[in-house]
Motif scaffolding. Structure first.
Motif, PDB file in Angstrom:
ATOM      1  N   LEU A 146       0.822  -1.210   0.000  1.00  0.00           N
ATOM      2  CA  LEU A 146       0.000   0.000   0.000  1.00  0.00           C
ATOM      3  C   LEU A 146       0.858   1.262   0.000  1.00  0.00           C
ATOM      4  CD1 LEU A 146      -2.806  -1.117   2.457  1.00  0.00           C
ATOM      5  CD2 LEU A 146      -2.980  -0.881  -0.027  1.00  0.00           C
ATOM      6  N   LYS A 147       1.992   1.229   0.703  1.00  0.00           N
ATOM      7  CA  LYS A 147       2.884   2.385   0.726  1.00  0.00           C
ATOM      8  C   LYS A 147       3.631   2.544  -0.596  1.00  0.00           C
ATOM      9  CE  LYS A 147       7.084   4.307   2.494  1.00  0.00           C
ATOM     10  NZ  LYS A 147       7.604   4.701   1.194  1.00  0.00           N
ATOM     11  N   ILE A 148       4.227   1.467  -1.098  1.00  0.00           N
ATOM     12  CA  ILE A 148       5.023   1.559  -2.328  1.00  0.00           C
ATOM     13  C   ILE A 148       4.153   1.929  -3.532  1.00  0.00           C
ATOM     14  CG2 ILE A 148       6.425   0.214  -3.957  1.00  0.00           C
ATOM     15  CD1 ILE A 148       7.645  -1.164  -1.510  1.00  0.00           C
ATOM     16  N   SER A 149       2.923   1.405  -3.565  1.00  0.00           N
ATOM     17  CA  SER A 149       2.014   1.723  -4.669  1.00  0.00           C
ATOM     18  C   SER A 149       1.378   3.104  -4.494  1.00  0.00           C
ATOM     19  CB  SER A 149       0.911   0.671  -4.761  1.00  0.00           C
ATOM     20  OG  SER A 149       0.093   0.712  -3.607  1.00  0.00           O
ATOM     21  N   ARG A 150       1.606   3.694  -3.332  1.00  0.00           N
ATOM     22  CA  ARG A 150       1.102   5.022  -2.985  1.00  0.00           C
ATOM     23  C   ARG A 150      -0.422   5.087  -2.899  1.00  0.00           C
ATOM     24  NH1 ARG A 150       6.088   5.893  -5.245  1.00  0.00           N
ATOM     25  NH2 ARG A 150       7.338   7.575  -4.402  1.00  0.00           N
ATOM     26  N   GLU A 154       5.845   8.061 -10.649  1.00  0.00           N
ATOM     27  CA  GLU A 154       5.100   7.887 -11.899  1.00  0.00           C
ATOM     28  C   GLU A 154       4.820   6.418 -12.234  1.00  0.00           C
ATOM     29  OE1 GLU A 154       9.453   8.779 -12.750  1.00  0.00           O
ATOM     30  OE2 GLU A 154       7.856   9.767 -11.631  1.00  0.00           O
ATOM     31  N   ASP A 155       5.591   5.491 -11.663  1.00  0.00           N
ATOM     32  CA  ASP A 155       5.383   4.060 -11.922  1.00  0.00           C
ATOM     33  C   ASP A 155       4.507   3.386 -10.870  1.00  0.00           C
ATOM     34  OD1 ASP A 155       7.007   4.234 -14.167  1.00  0.00           O
ATOM     35  OD2 ASP A 155       8.815   3.717 -13.042  1.00  0.00           O
ATOM     36  N   ALA A 156       4.226   4.071  -9.772  1.00  0.00           N
ATOM     37  CA  ALA A 156       3.467   3.466  -8.667  1.00  0.00           C
ATOM     38  C   ALA A 156       2.072   3.032  -9.103  1.00  0.00           C
ATOM     39  CB  ALA A 156       3.378   4.434  -7.504  1.00  0.00           C
ATOM     40  N   ALA A 157       1.407   3.825  -9.933  1.00  0.00           N
ATOM     41  CA  ALA A 157       0.039   3.504 -10.366  1.00  0.00           C
ATOM     42  C   ALA A 157      -0.010   2.252 -11.236  1.00  0.00           C
ATOM     43  CB  ALA A 157      -0.561   4.687 -11.111  1.00  0.00           C
ATOM     44  N   LYS A 158       1.111   1.836 -11.790  1.00  0.00           N
ATOM     45  CA  LYS A 158       1.150   0.625 -12.620  1.00  0.00           C
ATOM     46  C   LYS A 158       1.133  -0.645 -11.778  1.00  0.00           C
ATOM     47  CE  LYS A 158       3.701   3.023 -16.209  1.00  0.00           C
ATOM     48  NZ  LYS A 158       4.999   3.211 -16.841  1.00  0.00           N
ATOM     49  N   MET A 159       1.271  -0.513 -10.461  1.00  0.00           N
ATOM     50  CA  MET A 159       1.280  -1.680  -9.574  1.00  0.00           C
ATOM     51  C   MET A 159      -0.123  -2.207  -9.305  1.00  0.00           C
ATOM     52  SD  MET A 159       4.213  -0.701  -6.781  1.00  0.00           S
ATOM     53  CE  MET A 159       4.037  -2.246  -5.909  1.00  0.00           C
ATOM     54  N   TYR A 160      -1.154  -1.410  -9.616  1.00  0.00           N
ATOM     55  CA  TYR A 160      -2.529  -1.833  -9.351  1.00  0.00           C
ATOM     56  C   TYR A 160      -3.478  -1.273 -10.401  1.00  0.00           C
ATOM     57  CZ  TYR A 160      -3.095   2.869  -7.453  1.00  0.00           C
ATOM     58  OH  TYR A 160      -3.129   4.221  -7.310  1.00  0.00           O
ATOM     59  N   ARG A 161      -4.669  -1.872 -10.464  1.00  0.00           N
ATOM     60  CA  ARG A 161      -5.728  -1.422 -11.359  1.00  0.00           C
ATOM     61  C   ARG A 161      -6.971  -1.220 -10.507  1.00  0.00           C
ATOM     62  NH1 ARG A 161      -9.358  -4.936 -13.287  1.00  0.00           N
ATOM     63  NH2 ARG A 161      -7.914  -6.653 -12.939  1.00  0.00           N
TER      64      ARG A 161
END
Length: 89
Positions: A7-11, A70-77
């Motif tokens: 949750l932290k890394i994916s922001r 900028e890459d954090a949002a790519k960790m989840y949908r």
């Protein structure tokens, strides 16, 4: 990967201590089961988080030990994002 770390890394949640607190209050479900901050998260898991009157449901797309903003949002949908009514529990 631990739920609070994901949750932290994916922001999704800005601080790991806040992620731990939210999980320990019983507001996070992983694959429909109540999760603790130490619960393991894998790719393709679904996470449902209750933030006050908002419910966010996401699917885990990737796991990274660290990531740029900028890459954090790519960790989840995002599957769904809904507002709860005041009369719901």
């Amino acid at each position: 990967m631990r739920l609070d770390k994901f949750l932290k890394i994916s922001r999704i949640i800005k601080r790991r201590s806040v992620a731990k607190e939210v999980a320990d209050k019983g507001r996070i479900y992983v694959n429909g089961k109540l999760a603790k901050s130490s619960s393991e998260v894998k790719v393709d898991d679904t996470i449902k988080i209750q933030f006050g009157n908002k419910v966010l449901e996401v699917a885990v797309e990737a796991l990274h030990e660290s990531t740029k903003k900028e890459d954090a949002a790519k960790m989840y949908r995002i599957i769904s994002e809904t507002r709860r009514e005041d009369n719901e529990n």
